[in-house]
Design a protein around this motif. Structure first.
Motif, short mmCIF file in Angstrom:
data_model
loop_
_atom_site.label_atom_id
_atom_site.label_comp_id
_atom_site.label_asym_id
_atom_site.label_seq_id
_atom_site.Cartn_x
_atom_site.Cartn_y
_atom_site.Cartn_z
N PRO A 170 0.71 -1.25 -0.10
CA PRO A 170 0.04 0.03 -0.09
C PRO A 170 0.92 1.30 -0.15
CG PRO A 170 -0.02 -1.00 2.19
CD PRO A 170 0.69 -1.90 1.37
N THR A 171 0.41 2.45 -0.76
CA THR A 171 1.03 3.67 -0.50
C THR A 171 -0.03 4.72 -0.69
OG1 THR A 171 2.58 5.01 -2.02
CG2 THR A 171 0.89 3.65 -3.32
N SER A 172 0.34 6.13 0.38
CA SER A 172 -0.45 6.85 0.39
C SER A 172 -0.37 8.07 -0.69
CB SER A 172 -0.60 7.56 1.59
OG SER A 172 0.76 8.09 1.92
N ASP A 173 0.64 7.74 -1.46
CA ASP A 173 1.38 8.89 -2.56
C ASP A 173 0.45 8.49 -3.62
OD1 ASP A 173 3.31 10.90 -3.44
OD2 ASP A 173 3.52 9.35 -4.99
N ARG A 174 0.02 9.64 -4.32
CA ARG A 174 -1.15 9.70 -5.41
C ARG A 174 -0.11 9.06 -6.93
NH1 ARG A 174 -6.19 11.00 -6.94
NH2 ARG A 174 -6.79 11.64 -5.15
N GLU A 175 0.82 9.85 -6.86
CA GLU A 175 1.81 9.43 -8.27
C GLU A 175 2.43 8.16 -8.12
OE1 GLU A 175 5.54 11.17 -10.58
OE2 GLU A 175 4.69 12.47 -8.95
N ALA A 176 2.74 7.57 -6.78
CA ALA A 176 3.18 6.34 -6.61
C ALA A 176 2.10 5.34 -6.86
CB ALA A 176 3.97 6.08 -5.51
N ALA A 177 0.89 5.51 -6.61
CA ALA A 177 -0.29 4.73 -6.69
C ALA A 177 -0.96 4.42 -8.13
CB ALA A 177 -1.47 5.07 -5.81
N ARG A 178 -0.46 5.81 -8.77
CA ARG A 178 -1.02 5.85 -10.30
C ARG A 178 0.10 4.91 -10.75
NH1 ARG A 178 -0.69 10.88 -11.28
NH2 ARG A 178 -2.58 11.39 -10.54
N ASP A 179 1.49 4.88 -10.68
CA ASP A 179 2.23 3.92 -11.31
C ASP A 179 2.15 2.56 -11.07
OD1 ASP A 179 3.64 6.31 -12.36
OD2 ASP A 179 5.29 6.35 -10.95
N ILE A 180 1.91 2.36 -10.02
CA ILE A 180 1.74 0.67 -9.69
C ILE A 180 0.27 0.24 -10.41
CG2 ILE A 180 0.75 -0.87 -7.84
CD1 ILE A 180 2.39 1.06 -5.85
N VAL A 181 -0.85 1.29 -10.38
CA VAL A 181 -2.09 0.89 -11.23
C VAL A 181 -1.76 0.76 -12.61
CG1 VAL A 181 -4.25 1.94 -12.02
CG2 VAL A 181 -3.73 1.87 -9.56
N MET A 182 -1.24 1.69 -13.27
CA MET A 182 -0.65 1.65 -14.74
C MET A 182 0.17 0.62 -14.99
SD MET A 182 -0.92 5.88 -15.56
CE MET A 182 -0.55 5.51 -17.32
#
Length: 219
Positions: A170-182
């Motif tokens: 899990p991460t709370s950072d939006r950019e990092a989360a978007r990278d993981i999703v994409m």
């Protein structure tokens, strides 16, 4: 441990979890498919040393290729190199192995062209292969353990990832989360047949539904 984290452990991570039982069945299926495995040289595209050290099977030699740095101390039958499976260094690309193994990697390499390069490497490196990937249309996305996660818009997936406690990292950072999703692009049966046209396409099922797709070539 929170109740939700305990739930993830129960279904995925714990030794007696559904995920662990599924992995054990897959190893058994893999060993049955290649009865001479103990005498084979295997190249694992995207695997880890820890997975092979825990595995109930042991080939004569395993060459691991991964973007992450491997442990320093490995047994003699196991070698790990930092490299891109879609752009292998000549030393590895020019070596002939008995079998290519890959578990849940092709959906991470990044788009159709890179998946094509990955599949080309599989075909070039060995006459046999076992390439497994989660099935796109299984109801629960296996990386994030959220129903129908793969069908949601990227913005919605990013928001969920930052708040959903069952994800592996899990991460709370939006950019990092978007990278993981994409970074995750699940494949269909049609796509696997396209990348591995001469392979037998097998299905791993859960509750009668196709959970993962495996391209197998035995000779």
């Amino acid at each position: 441990m929170s109740r939700l984290n305990a739930l993830r452990s129960r279904f995925v991570d714990a030794p007696d979890s559904l995920g662990a039982k599924a992995r054990a069945r897959r190893w058994q299926w893999f060993a049955q498919s290649f009865p001479d495995l103990e005498s084979m040289s295997v190249i694992d595209l995207g695997g880890t040393a820890s997975a092979w050290l825990r595995a109930p099977v042991r080939p004569a030699h395993v060459q691991i290729v991964n973007l992450e740095k491997p442990p320093a101390d490995l047994p003699g039958w196991l070698r790990a190199d930092v490299a891109d499976a879609c752009d292998l260094p000549e030393r590895i690309a020019a070596t002939r192995y008995d079998l290519v193994f890959s578990n849940a990697v092709i959906e991470h390499v990044g788009g159709h062209l890179r998946r094509r390069l990955f599949a080309d490497a599989v075909h070039r490196l060995a006459p046999r292969h076992w390439v497994q990937t989660p099935y796109r249309y299984f109801p629960v996305e296996p990386h994030f353990l959220f129903p129908f996660f793969q069908y949601l818009p990227i913005a919605a997936r990013t928001t969920l990832l930052r708040r959903w406690p069952l994800v592996h990292t899990p991460t709370s950072d939006r950019e990092a989360a978007r990278d993981i999703v994409m970074e995750v692009e699940l494949l269909s049966i049609t796509e696997m047949r396209h990348y591995f046209p001469s392979s037998e396409i097998r299905f791993e099922r859960l509750g009668g539904l196709v959970k993962s797709v495996i391209a197998v070539r035995k000779r």
